[in-house]
Enzyme design. Structure first.
Site, PDB file in Angstrom:
ATOM      1  N   LEU A  86       0.825  -1.212   0.000  1.00  0.00           N
ATOM      2  CA  LEU A  86       0.000   0.000   0.000  1.00  0.00           C
ATOM      3  C   LEU A  86       0.860   1.265   0.000  1.00  0.00           C
ATOM      4  CD1 LEU A  86      -2.429  -1.441   2.660  1.00  0.00           C
ATOM      5  CD2 LEU A  86      -2.969  -1.089   0.234  1.00  0.00           C
ATOM      6  N   PRO A  87       0.272   2.415  -0.385  1.00  0.00           N
ATOM      7  CA  PRO A  87       1.086   3.613  -0.604  1.00  0.00           C
ATOM      8  C   PRO A  87       1.513   4.403   0.636  1.00  0.00           C
ATOM      9  CG  PRO A  87      -0.986   3.689  -1.867  1.00  0.00           C
ATOM     10  CD  PRO A  87      -1.085   2.561  -0.916  1.00  0.00           C
ATOM     11  N   THR A 117       5.883   0.548   2.413  1.00  0.00           N
ATOM     12  CA  THR A 117       6.929   1.318   3.088  1.00  0.00           C
ATOM     13  C   THR A 117       6.252   2.384   3.935  1.00  0.00           C
ATOM     14  OG1 THR A 117       8.525   0.946   1.310  1.00  0.00           O
ATOM     15  CG2 THR A 117       8.957   2.781   2.801  1.00  0.00           C
ATOM     16  N   LYS A 192      14.466  -0.176   5.177  1.00  0.00           N
ATOM     17  CA  LYS A 192      13.958   0.339   3.895  1.00  0.00           C
ATOM     18  C   LYS A 192      14.106   1.851   3.810  1.00  0.00           C
ATOM     19  CE  LYS A 192      11.926   0.628  -0.064  1.00  0.00           C
ATOM     20  NZ  LYS A 192      10.566   0.195  -0.368  1.00  0.00           N
ATOM     21  N   LYS A 267       7.482  10.744  -0.359  1.00  0.00           N
ATOM     22  CA  LYS A 267       6.858  10.218   0.857  1.00  0.00           C
ATOM     23  C   LYS A 267       7.870   9.494   1.722  1.00  0.00           C
ATOM     24  CE  LYS A 267       5.090   6.284   0.984  1.00  0.00           C
ATOM     25  NZ  LYS A 267       5.451   4.901   1.426  1.00  0.00           N
TER      26      LYS A 267
END
Length: 318
Positions: A86-87, A117, A192, A267
């Protein structure tokens, strides 16, 4: 945890002896990355049920052999594993902890794998709430980009209990070539964010170098050949070059379409910035990279791959 390390010419595979074979998997989030990941699960004969707000993405997976669910709760009822890609922080919170979310419907002991992430604190919060529902949660963000997602060669960075890591092995290895245990829940996300901050910095540096080289009269392919056999070589120059025409199968040669979007990179850099503030860690280049990608978005490149920073620099100089 007992782990055996297998060396090959192209990768290192971390195989846990406690790996389990699941059969019924739910997958939510079928974007540029998730769609390919889900298809690789189908190729490995997993029974897959998918959900996404994008109906065409769902149709694409159904045509490949998946079942579809009308909502997340229905998807979660009959599966042994739920994977999400998912974003943003809020999307993850909504899908798992929201009304009619995964936690409201999944059966006891189902394994939840979030490959989004997000901020490590989000993973830790979802894991805590999952435990109250007798569910297991690991964070498992990925590295490698869209091509690796398509080819099944992603690297997974996993945070969670060592037992849950072992049990997730067979599923993750159906989608990637390297699965690395990073520690407790949230440590996959920490790895990450550090990786993506460095990726953004190196992509900006690569774009600057090639822009300058061309301004000086160098042919971009000649410069690429030199850099990629010299000390300036990096992933951004060698495997994901931002200059159109140097590599055929990367976004820069496809009008910067597909790939890892500038909005997502901004983001991730924002998440790294927040983590740096929280831990009082100086990240001067990471902070500058965040500003640059925000400027790229403001200049109308929000839907382009993050390697479009090269085009942004060219236009800024003209």
């Amino acid at each position: 945890m007992s782990v055996c390390i297998t060396l090959t010419r192209s990768s290192i595979s971390f195989m846990a002896t406690g790996a389990r074979r699941y059969s019924r998997i739910g997958f939510v989030g079928l974007g540029n990355m998730g769609g390919h990941m889900a298809k690789n699960l189908l190729k490995k004969s997993y029974k897959l049920t998918v959900y996404d707000l994008n109906k065409s993405a769902v149709t694409n997976l159904v045509e490949a052999g998946a079942n579809s669910a009308p909502n997340v709760a229905e998807m979660s009822k009959e599966v042994e594993v739920v994977i999400s890609m998912l974003p943003s922080n809020q999307h993850v919170l909504d899908i798992y902890t929201g009304e009619n979310g995964v936690l409201s419907a999944a059966k006891k002991n189902v394994l939840l794998i979030d490959s989004s992430t997000v901020d490590p604190s989000v993973s830790q919060s979802v894991a805590s709430q999952a435990q109250k529902h007798n569910l297991r949660f690991i964070d498992s963000p990925v590295s490698g980009g869209v091509n690796a997602a398509k080819d099944g060669t992603l690297t997974f960075m996993v945070g969670g209990s060592s037992t849950d890591f072992d049990h997730a092995q067979s599923v993750l290895e159906a989608m990637g070539s390297r699965v690395v245990y990073c520690g407790d829940v949230g440590m996959g996300q920490a790895a990450k964010l550090c990786n993506n901050m460095l990726l953004a910095i190196s992509m900006i540096g690569t774009a600057e170098a090639f822009n300058l080289g061309q301004k000086l009269g160098l042919d971009a392919k000649v410069l690429a050949n030199i850099i990629n056999s010299s000390s300036g070589r990096c992933w951004s120059s060698d495997l994901y070059n931002p200059v159109p025409g140097i590599l055929p199968n990367v976004p820069s040669s496809k009008n910067y379409e597909g790939g890892f979007g500038t909005t997502l990179m901004a983001k991730d850099l924002g998440l790294a910035q927040s983590a740096a503030i929280r831990t009082q860690t100086p990240i001067p280049l990471g902070s500058l990279a965040h500003q640059i990608y925000r400027a790229i978005i403001a200049h109308g490149f929000s839907n382009k791959d993050f390697s479009v920073v090269y085009q942004f620099l060219k236009e800024s100089a003209s």
